[in-house]
Design a protein around this motif. Structure first.
Motif, PDB file in Angstrom:
ATOM      1  N   ALA A 126       0.825  -1.205   0.000  1.00 39.65           N
ATOM      2  CA  ALA A 126       0.000   0.000   0.000  1.00 39.65           C
ATOM      3  C   ALA A 126       0.863   1.261   0.000  1.00 39.65           C
ATOM      4  O   ALA A 126       2.019   1.243   0.440  1.00 39.65           O
ATOM      5  N   LEU A 127       0.302   2.333  -0.504  1.00 41.49           N
ATOM      6  CA  LEU A 127       0.894   3.662  -0.433  1.00 41.49           C
ATOM      7  C   LEU A 127      -0.224   4.657  -0.193  1.00 41.49           C
ATOM      8  O   LEU A 127      -1.368   4.423  -0.598  1.00 41.49           O
ATOM      9  N   ARG A 128       0.127   5.761   0.448  1.00 40.46           N
ATOM     10  CA  ARG A 128      -0.826   6.850   0.599  1.00 40.46           C
ATOM     11  C   ARG A 128      -0.244   8.108  -0.025  1.00 40.46           C
ATOM     12  O   ARG A 128       0.822   8.581   0.378  1.00 40.46           O
ATOM     13  N   LEU A 129      -0.938   8.618  -0.996  1.00 42.71           N
ATOM     14  CA  LEU A 129      -0.546   9.868  -1.637  1.00 42.71           C
ATOM     15  C   LEU A 129      -1.238  11.035  -0.947  1.00 42.71           C
ATOM     16  O   LEU A 129      -2.359  10.902  -0.461  1.00 42.71           O
ATOM     17  N   SER A 130      -0.556  12.172  -0.936  1.00 45.13           N
ATOM     18  CA  SER A 130      -1.118  13.393  -0.362  1.00 45.13           C
ATOM     19  C   SER A 130      -1.197  14.460  -1.429  1.00 45.13           C
ATOM     20  O   SER A 130      -0.389  14.496  -2.359  1.00 45.13           O
ATOM     21  N   CYS A 131      -2.167  15.332  -1.273  1.00 37.47           N
ATOM     22  CA  CYS A 131      -2.367  16.452  -2.189  1.00 37.47           C
ATOM     23  C   CYS A 131      -2.558  17.689  -1.343  1.00 37.47           C
ATOM     24  O   CYS A 131      -3.504  17.744  -0.541  1.00 37.47           O
ATOM     25  N   ALA A 132      -1.675  18.652  -1.500  1.00 30.81           N
ATOM     26  CA  ALA A 132      -1.710  19.835  -0.653  1.00 30.81           C
ATOM     27  C   ALA A 132      -1.766  21.101  -1.493  1.00 30.81           C
ATOM     28  O   ALA A 132      -1.392  21.111  -2.664  1.00 30.81           O
ATOM     29  N   ALA A 133      -2.234  22.148  -0.846  1.00 26.13           N
ATOM     30  CA  ALA A 133      -2.279  23.461  -1.493  1.00 26.13           C
ATOM     31  C   ALA A 133      -2.052  24.524  -0.431  1.00 26.13           C
ATOM     32  O   ALA A 133      -2.262  24.278   0.757  1.00 26.13           O
ATOM     33  N   SER A 134      -1.645  25.669  -0.868  1.00 27.74           N
ATOM     34  CA  SER A 134      -1.486  26.791   0.051  1.00 27.74           C
ATOM     35  C   SER A 134      -2.252  27.983  -0.480  1.00 27.74           C
ATOM     36  O   SER A 134      -2.359  28.183  -1.686  1.00 27.74           O
ATOM     37  N   GLY A 135      -2.819  28.735   0.432  1.00 25.25           N
ATOM     38  CA  GLY A 135      -3.505  29.957   0.045  1.00 25.25           C
ATOM     39  C   GLY A 135      -4.989  29.820  -0.197  1.00 25.25           C
ATOM     40  O   GLY A 135      -5.675  30.825  -0.389  1.00 25.25           O
ATOM     41  N   PHE A 136      -5.487  28.598  -0.216  1.00 23.43           N
ATOM     42  CA  PHE A 136      -6.924  28.410  -0.374  1.00 23.43           C
ATOM     43  C   PHE A 136      -7.307  27.050   0.207  1.00 23.43           C
ATOM     44  O   PHE A 136      -6.469  26.173   0.392  1.00 23.43           O
ATOM     45  N   ARG A 137      -8.577  26.901   0.461  1.00 20.20           N
ATOM     46  CA  ARG A 137      -9.047  25.675   1.097  1.00 20.20           C
ATOM     47  C   ARG A 137      -9.446  24.641   0.055  1.00 20.20           C
ATOM     48  O   ARG A 137     -10.257  24.900  -0.827  1.00 20.20           O
ATOM     49  N   LEU A 138      -8.873  23.473   0.210  1.00 17.70           N
ATOM     50  CA  LEU A 138      -9.170  22.396  -0.732  1.00 17.70           C
ATOM     51  C   LEU A 138     -10.598  21.896  -0.593  1.00 17.70           C
ATOM     52  O   LEU A 138     -11.167  21.385  -1.558  1.00 17.70           O
ATOM     53  N   ASP A 139     -11.188  22.028   0.584  1.00 17.40           N
ATOM     54  CA  ASP A 139     -12.546  21.488   0.743  1.00 17.40           C
ATOM     55  C   ASP A 139     -13.585  22.331   0.014  1.00 17.40           C
ATOM     56  O   ASP A 139     -14.747  21.920  -0.079  1.00 17.40           O
ATOM     57  N   TYR A 140     -13.198  23.468  -0.533  1.00 19.25           N
ATOM     58  CA  TYR A 140     -14.125  24.252  -1.335  1.00 19.25           C
ATOM     59  C   TYR A 140     -14.325  23.653  -2.725  1.00 19.25           C
ATOM     60  O   TYR A 140     -15.272  24.033  -3.429  1.00 19.25           O
ATOM     61  N   TYR A 141     -13.437  22.735  -3.102  1.00 23.20           N
ATOM     62  CA  TYR A 141     -13.408  22.254  -4.476  1.00 23.20           C
ATOM     63  C   TYR A 141     -13.467  20.738  -4.557  1.00 23.20           C
ATOM     64  O   TYR A 141     -13.053  20.042  -3.638  1.00 23.20           O
ATOM     65  N   ALA A 142     -13.975  20.263  -5.694  1.00 24.42           N
ATOM     66  CA  ALA A 142     -13.819  18.844  -6.005  1.00 24.42           C
ATOM     67  C   ALA A 142     -12.361  18.609  -6.380  1.00 24.42           C
ATOM     68  O   ALA A 142     -11.767  19.404  -7.117  1.00 24.42           O
ATOM     69  N   ILE A 143     -11.795  17.538  -5.898  1.00 27.11           N
ATOM     70  CA  ILE A 143     -10.400  17.198  -6.172  1.00 27.11           C
ATOM     71  C   ILE A 143     -10.357  15.901  -6.958  1.00 27.11           C
ATOM     72  O   ILE A 143     -10.930  14.894  -6.544  1.00 27.11           O
TER      73      ILE A 143
END
Length: 131
Positions: free
Chosen positions: A16-33
């Protein structure tokens, strides 16, 4: 807007592996990813999509090829989206990307690849699965 995927690596089949997706300056939960991947010599394809908010609107999905093995989730406190990949197979070998739609609907799944501007693709993270 580019999102940064990380967490890739080389593993044996079945692991197994777990990938992460990060952003700065805005909230990811506002958008579909969307999670996408591109295997060597193949076109980029959609893997998973997590709709905005808590993802409970019913539009989130996983591609048939990963259903039951991959799970996308959010940690809103960390402003991070994850892709948990279990029971990996050699055919999962690819560069994985996370992205938000550049045009049109940004809140619900699916996210069509042609709605993501080429400039909005991040570098991706390489996952290599050996048999």
């Amino acid at each position: 807007v580019q999102l940064q995927a990380s967490g890739g690596g080389s593993v044996q089949a079945g692991r197994a592996l777990r990938l992460s997706c990060a952003a700065s300056g805005f909230r990811l939960d506002y958008y579909a990813i969307g999670w996408f991947r591109q295997a060597p010599g193949k076109e980029r394809e959609a893997v998973s999509c997590l709709s905005s908010g808590d993802g409970s609107d019913g539009s989130s999905y996983h591609a048939d090829s990963v259903k039951g093995r991959f799970t996308a989730s959010r940690d809103n406190a960390k402003n991070t989206v994850y892709l948990q990949m279990n029971s990996l197979k050699p055919e999962d070998t690819a560069v994985y990307y996370c992205a938000i739609a550049s045009y049109g609907n940004k809140w619900y799944c699916p996210i069509a690849i042609d709605l993501i501007d080429p400039a909005d693709w991040g570098q991706g993270t390489l996952v290599t699965v050996s048999s």
